[in-house]
Design an enzyme around this catalytic site. Structure first.
Site: not given
Length: 570
Positions: A500-501
């Site tokens: 989850h960048n």
């Protein structure tokens, strides 16, 4: 010499969720669309009998080939950044469907608080609540503006949920399918959280509780609870993914084509307009130019930012001066939680990627932060995703790391341990950002993207507080031993954490403080659109995919409008 192809209305770079949604909507509107995908074509038929943990979960069969392209990483600016040689902290997708093929299926709407986080925080707690080094900002679009697009995502995917989250934003209608099965493990968490005065609800899931046909006529099957979701494609067609929804929808119009094994190395532009993209077919070695009326970057966070940088579009962020926007506001997520070791056994080896129960009592600003040295929070969930033998070795902290005692404890606790985890939000800091590496290049001669990132005091305080809440819940569930997750110090890119960048190509209302406007249209080129989690101003307490999909539907609406009228949409 590059071969120039026939011009099309829209070209997308990457064919995952964002590229698929853009393609489906634009192709249905009559626009000719070409998607360029660095990986191979694949679909449900390729995932038959592939419950091979080693091949897919350990050796990353479905992921990006890091021998061709990777990133470099450092914690601080005064360190030498080095290439990530194998997948670690996050998993980069490749091939038709991208990361939407190997995801778990958690599909959330961000809270209304997320979109107006600076304004609402300052209004409630004062301007001193957010230290100057944190680049916290309102997004430039509100939850109410995003709600219709969230609704489209959920009904395209067939999301299964119970709608019982008391903290959620207003919904125009309920989830299209009912919640997944409430197992004994989930019921145990439900009772403990209710006894503590919290409000548990079933996790919204793209592993469907029942067969469902979406508004485009695409059918997603019912989940079989086999426990092979994350890092795997679904052989049943029961985990909603681009290959079984938006991509076939686009192809059936006759207006869509995908070019595989093709890596885009440059966005071409002239006179304030994007003219197309240059790409290399890495199987043949041939180079092509794909002209287009509209160029849309629909790749992963890292690649969207990199392509803008190497193409010289936009001003790169400088942490020394604070000037520039490209690469700014990079955020990750933190993972507080607790594990309990029990005497009784549980069916931990069956499950699904999004089979879970959650509380939002400590997410967003759903609890008082007056005396806390952080803002935001995270959801707290118990999930039953299906433990697999190679990578699942839950043992108490005093167990040796190898040998007979380790093996015995691992076997003993495989079905006797349960974990509560949180997805902690991440606030942007002036020293966390993306730029180009000045030393390392990829297989195509293009500079690698460089990541400078470390956990902050905000992260450490939030992690400690949410871990304490997880321990309290786990204790209420009655284990013989509870172990909270260790405090975080410096960020380490080696162990897997989450994919989850966010950030780097942030959305906003002012070109001096954002890369794209509220329609995902680039401020410096009105026919260039950039869509993905890179548009987030910060990372929230949820998985980003639902919000990414909503942004893609909104972006598609903007592209269709632009194709008729031209010019800036704001």
């Amino acid at each position: 010499m590059a071969k120039t192809l026939d011009k099309v209305d829209v070209v997308t770079v990457g064919v995952g969720w964002t590229g698929g949604i853009i393609a489906a909507e634009c192709a249905k509107a009559g626009l000719k669309v070409v998607g360029i995908e660095r990986g191979r074509e694949r679909g449900t038929e390729d995932y038959q009998r592939v419950h091979d943990e080693y091949r897919y979960a350990v050796r990353y069969e479905l992921m990006q080939d890091l021998s061709k392209e990777t990133i470099t990483f450092r914690n601080k600016r005064d360190q030498q950044a080095l290439p990530m040689r194998t997948m670690g902290s996050f998993l980069l997708g490749e091939g038709l469907g991208g990361a939407g093929t190997h995801w778990n299926g958690h599909t959330w709407r961000y809270l209304p608080y997320d979109f107006e986080i600076r304004s609402l925080t300052e209004k409630k707690y004062g301007k001193d609540k957010i230290p100057a080094d944190y680049l916290v900002r309102d997004w430039g679009v509100t939850y109410d503006e995003m709600e219709p697009y969230y609704d489209k995502v959920e009904y395209m995917m067939g999301i299964s949920g119970d709608g019982k989250n008391p903290f959620q934003g207003k919904r125009s209608r309920e989830y299209p399918t009912g919640p997944m099965k409430k197992t004994p493990i989930l019921e145990k968490f439900e009772k403990a959280t209710k006894d503590l005065g919290y409000s548990p609800f079933m996790m919204p899931s793209a592993n469907l509780s029942e067969a469902y046909t979406n508004p485009d006529g695409k059918t997603i099957n019912a989940c079989q609870y086999c426990g092979f979701c994350e890092r795997f494609g679904c052989e049943y067609g029961a985990k909603t993914s681009p290959e079984i929804t938006v991509i076939p929808t686009a192809k059936e119009t006759g207006n869509y084509e995908v070019k595989f094994h093709s890596n885009v190395v440059e966005v071409l532009h002239e006179g304030g307009k994007a003219t197309g993209v240059r790409y290399i077919n890495w199987m043949s070695g041939e180079e092509y130019i794909q002209p287009a009326e509209v160029v849309v970057l629909t790749s992963y966070v890292m690649n969207n930012a990199k392509l803008l940088m190497v193409s010289g579009i936009g001003e790169m962020y400088d942490p020394e001066t604070g000037k520039g926007t490209l690469g700014k506001n990079y955020c990750y997520q933190i993972l507080p939680g607790a594990t309990g070791f029990f005497d009784e056994q549980y069916n931990t080896f069956m499950g699904a990627g999004s089979l879970g129960m959650t509380i939002d009592d400590f997410n967003g600003d759903n609890f008082d932060h007056s005396d806390l040295d952080f803002i935001h929070g995270g959801n707290l969930s118990i999930t039953q995703t299906g433990n697999r033998p190679i990578e699942t070795n839950p043992v108490p902290p005093d167990t040796p790391a190898w040998g007979a005692d380790f093996k015995k404890a691992s076997v003993e606790n495989f079905t006797r341990s349960l974990s509560i985890g949180a997805q902690g939000s991440s606030m942007p800091h002036r020293d966390n950002y993306l730029t180009l590496d000045d030393k390392y290049k990829d297989a195509y001669g293009v500079p690698l993207l460089q990541l400078t990132y470390n956990f902050t005091d905000q992260d450490r305080a939030l992690h400690k507080y949410i871990t304490e809440r997880a321990v309290e819940i786990m204790e209420k569930m009655g284990p013989k031993q509870t172990v909270g997750r260790n405090p975080i110090t410096d960020y380490d890119i080696v162990p897997y954490q989450t994919t989850h960048n966010t950030g780097g190509t942030i959305l906003g209302t002012d070109p001096s403080d954002s890369v794209v406007n509220k329609w995902n249209q680039h401020w410096d080129a009105d026919n260039l659109f950039v869509v993905g989690a890179g548009n987030f101003s910060h990372n929230g307490g949820y998985n980003p995919t639902g919000t990414v999909g909503a942004l893609a539907y909104r972006c598609a609406e903007g592209i269709i409008k632009y194709s008729k009228e031209g010019g800036m949409l704001v």
